[in-house]
Write a protein that holds these residues in place. Structure first.
Motif, mmCIF file in Angstrom:
data_model
loop_
_atom_site.group_PDB
_atom_site.id
_atom_site.type_symbol
_atom_site.label_atom_id
_atom_site.label_comp_id
_atom_site.label_asym_id
_atom_site.label_seq_id
_atom_site.Cartn_x
_atom_site.Cartn_y
_atom_site.Cartn_z
ATOM 1 N N PRO A 52 0.798 -1.228 0.000
ATOM 2 C CA PRO A 52 0.000 0.000 0.000
ATOM 3 C C PRO A 52 0.833 1.283 0.000
ATOM 4 C CG PRO A 52 0.132 -0.856 2.224
ATOM 5 C CD PRO A 52 0.866 -1.837 1.343
ATOM 6 N N PHE A 53 2.148 1.142 0.086
ATOM 7 C CA PHE A 53 3.004 2.322 0.210
ATOM 8 C C PHE A 53 3.686 2.649 -1.121
ATOM 9 C CE2 PHE A 53 2.793 0.377 4.448
ATOM 10 C CZ PHE A 53 2.273 1.447 5.161
ATOM 11 N N GLU A 54 3.926 3.915 -1.329
ATOM 12 C CA GLU A 54 4.465 4.406 -2.592
ATOM 13 C C GLU A 54 5.856 3.838 -2.857
ATOM 14 O OE1 GLU A 54 5.528 8.691 -4.753
ATOM 15 O OE2 GLU A 54 4.517 8.636 -2.798
ATOM 16 N N GLU A 55 6.068 3.416 -4.090
ATOM 17 C CA GLU A 55 7.371 2.901 -4.499
ATOM 18 C C GLU A 55 8.452 3.947 -4.251
ATOM 19 O OE1 GLU A 55 9.945 0.076 -5.776
ATOM 20 O OE2 GLU A 55 7.769 -0.229 -5.772
ATOM 21 N N GLY A 56 9.578 3.496 -3.755
ATOM 22 C CA GLY A 56 10.690 4.409 -3.496
ATOM 23 C C GLY A 56 10.736 4.953 -2.089
ATOM 24 N N THR A 57 9.706 4.678 -1.282
ATOM 25 C CA THR A 57 9.686 5.161 0.099
ATOM 26 C C THR A 57 10.225 4.078 1.032
ATOM 27 O OG1 THR A 57 7.431 4.374 0.516
ATOM 28 C CG2 THR A 57 7.678 6.609 -0.389
ATOM 29 N N ILE A 58 10.690 4.489 2.200
ATOM 30 C CA ILE A 58 11.158 3.527 3.189
ATOM 31 C C ILE A 58 9.995 2.671 3.675
ATOM 32 C CG2 ILE A 58 10.921 5.170 5.098
ATOM 33 C CD1 ILE A 58 13.537 2.323 4.709
ATOM 34 N N GLU A 59 8.803 3.238 3.720
ATOM 35 C CA GLU A 59 7.620 2.469 4.128
ATOM 36 C C GLU A 59 7.374 1.304 3.175
ATOM 37 O OE1 GLU A 59 7.330 6.473 5.934
ATOM 38 O OE2 GLU A 59 7.670 5.774 3.879
ATOM 39 N N ASN A 60 7.539 1.565 1.877
ATOM 40 C CA ASN A 60 7.366 0.516 0.873
ATOM 41 C C ASN A 60 8.356 -0.616 1.091
ATOM 42 O OD1 ASN A 60 8.341 -0.631 -1.910
ATOM 43 N ND2 ASN A 60 6.266 0.110 -2.316
ATOM 44 N N ARG A 61 9.606 -0.251 1.387
ATOM 45 C CA ARG A 61 10.646 -1.266 1.592
ATOM 46 C C ARG A 61 10.396 -2.063 2.881
ATOM 47 N NH1 ARG A 61 12.210 -2.597 -2.928
ATOM 48 N NH2 ARG A 61 10.033 -2.001 -3.123
ATOM 49 N N LEU A 62 9.962 -1.393 3.932
ATOM 50 C CA LEU A 62 9.695 -2.085 5.198
ATOM 51 C C LEU A 62 8.530 -3.061 5.058
ATOM 52 C CD1 LEU A 62 10.107 0.894 7.703
ATOM 53 C CD2 LEU A 62 11.689 -1.026 7.403
ATOM 54 N N TYR A 63 7.489 -2.639 4.353
ATOM 55 C CA TYR A 63 6.330 -3.510 4.139
ATOM 56 C C TYR A 63 6.755 -4.737 3.324
ATOM 57 C CZ TYR A 63 1.527 -4.917 2.952
ATOM 58 O OH TYR A 63 0.348 -5.616 2.802
ATOM 59 N N LEU A 64 7.489 -4.507 2.244
ATOM 60 C CA LEU A 64 7.943 -5.608 1.401
ATOM 61 C C LEU A 64 8.850 -6.544 2.187
ATOM 62 C CD1 LEU A 64 8.220 -7.074 -1.280
ATOM 63 C CD2 LEU A 64 9.970 -5.398 -1.953
ATOM 64 N N LYS A 65 9.721 -5.986 3.004
ATOM 65 C CA LYS A 65 10.637 -6.793 3.819
ATOM 66 C C LYS A 65 9.844 -7.750 4.710
ATOM 67 C CE LYS A 65 14.366 -8.043 6.049
ATOM 68 N NZ LYS A 65 13.674 -9.094 6.810
ATOM 69 N N CYS A 66 8.861 -7.222 5.424
ATOM 70 C CA CYS A 66 8.105 -8.052 6.347
ATOM 71 C C CYS A 66 7.194 -9.026 5.605
ATOM 72 C CB CYS A 66 7.295 -7.184 7.314
ATOM 73 S SG CYS A 66 6.633 -8.113 8.719
ATOM 74 N N TRP A 67 6.704 -8.641 4.441
ATOM 75 C CA TRP A 67 5.891 -9.570 3.648
ATOM 76 C C TRP A 67 6.733 -10.780 3.238
ATOM 77 C CZ3 TRP A 67 0.702 -9.561 2.233
ATOM 78 C CH2 TRP A 67 0.334 -10.519 1.297
ATOM 79 N N ILE A 68 7.934 -10.533 2.768
ATOM 80 C CA ILE A 68 8.834 -11.623 2.394
ATOM 81 C C ILE A 68 9.120 -12.507 3.599
ATOM 82 C CG2 ILE A 68 11.219 -12.145 1.717
ATOM 83 C CD1 ILE A 68 11.053 -9.732 -0.183
ATOM 84 N N ASP A 69 9.383 -11.888 4.746
ATOM 85 C CA ASP A 69 9.645 -12.655 5.963
ATOM 86 C C ASP A 69 8.436 -13.516 6.342
ATOM 87 O OD1 ASP A 69 12.141 -11.472 6.184
ATOM 88 O OD2 ASP A 69 11.467 -9.926 7.580
ATOM 89 N N THR A 70 7.245 -12.948 6.175
ATOM 90 C CA THR A 70 6.021 -13.661 6.546
ATOM 91 C C THR A 70 5.786 -14.859 5.637
ATOM 92 O OG1 THR A 70 5.063 -11.574 7.324
ATOM 93 C CG2 THR A 70 3.549 -13.401 6.986
ATOM 94 N N VAL A 71 5.944 -14.667 4.343
ATOM 95 C CA VAL A 71 5.782 -15.785 3.405
ATOM 96 C C VAL A 71 6.819 -16.858 3.711
ATOM 97 C CG1 VAL A 71 5.909 -16.483 0.983
ATOM 98 C CG2 VAL A 71 4.756 -14.343 1.603
#
Length: 202
Positions: A31-50
């Motif tokens: 849900p966070f804009e590409e290029g933001t730290i929020e986007n990277r943190l969300y993606l990081k935790c999504w990968i960890d969760t999967v």
């Protein structure tokens, strides 16, 4: 709001979003804009969760060996994606503090900020799943009590790690500590350094 308060909110959102379907093949909808730290943190935790659920599945003693091999390959790719994201998050911090001049007595920390954030993401997952166990209706009271005790420790650890990360970032911003980023040189992923892979090219 501190950096880790914001990060923990994002981690919790990613974990809860994944568990809406609780399926390792669910496409991410960041849900966070590409290029933001929020986007990277969300993606990081999504990968960890999967990957958390990959690890659950592959431990099934009845898993088909062919399926296990496919899953092992997915775990390998997930680990590489995770490492790449940690480096991206460290690049964010390096850019953020690029104008800071370290003090003469500045010290180097044992790990970069992003690797500490990596542990914070995993900790959010441990808390989510331990809370599930501590409240699992069909589990025995003894099981729930043991898990509640573990959950209490994890929650304390989350506070301590969050505090330590925020203090590290304050120290870097004030020049009391400085950061260096070492790229992860995973030799087994590189066809030129993994002997099993480069031997096949002869």
């Amino acid at each position: 709001m501190t950096f880790t308060e914001h990060a923990n909110e994002i981690f919790n959102k990613a974990i809860c979003d994944y568990h809406v379907k609780d399926d390792i093949d669910t496409p991410i909808q960041n849900p966070f804009e590409e290029g933001t730290i929020e986007n990277r943190l969300y993606l990081k935790c999504w990968i960890d969760t999967v990957q958390w659920h990959f690890e659950d599945i592959i431990r099934d003693p009845a898993i088909n060996p062919a399926e296990a091999l496919v899953l092992k390959r997915r775990i390998d790719k997930s680990n590489q994606d995770r490492t790449d994201l940690v480096e991206q998050i460290d690049s964010y911090f390096r850019q953020l503090y690029s104008e800071v001049k370290p003090l003469p007595e500045a010290r180097l920390n044992t790990e970069s900020p992003a690797w500490a954030v990596d542990r914070l993401s995993i900790l959010a997952l441990k808390i989510y799943h331990m809370r599930e166990q501590a409240t699992r209706p069909e589990a025995s009271p003894d099981h729930r009590e043991r898990c509640q005790q573990k959950l209490n420790v994890l929650l304390e650890q989350q506070v301590d790690l969050s505090t330590a990360i925020d203090q590290l970032l304050e120290d870097i911003e004030a020049g009391r500590k400085y950061m260096k980023v070492y790229r992860q040189m995973k030799m087994y992923n590189d066809p030129s350094t993994n002997p099993v892979l480069y031997a096949k090219g002869k």
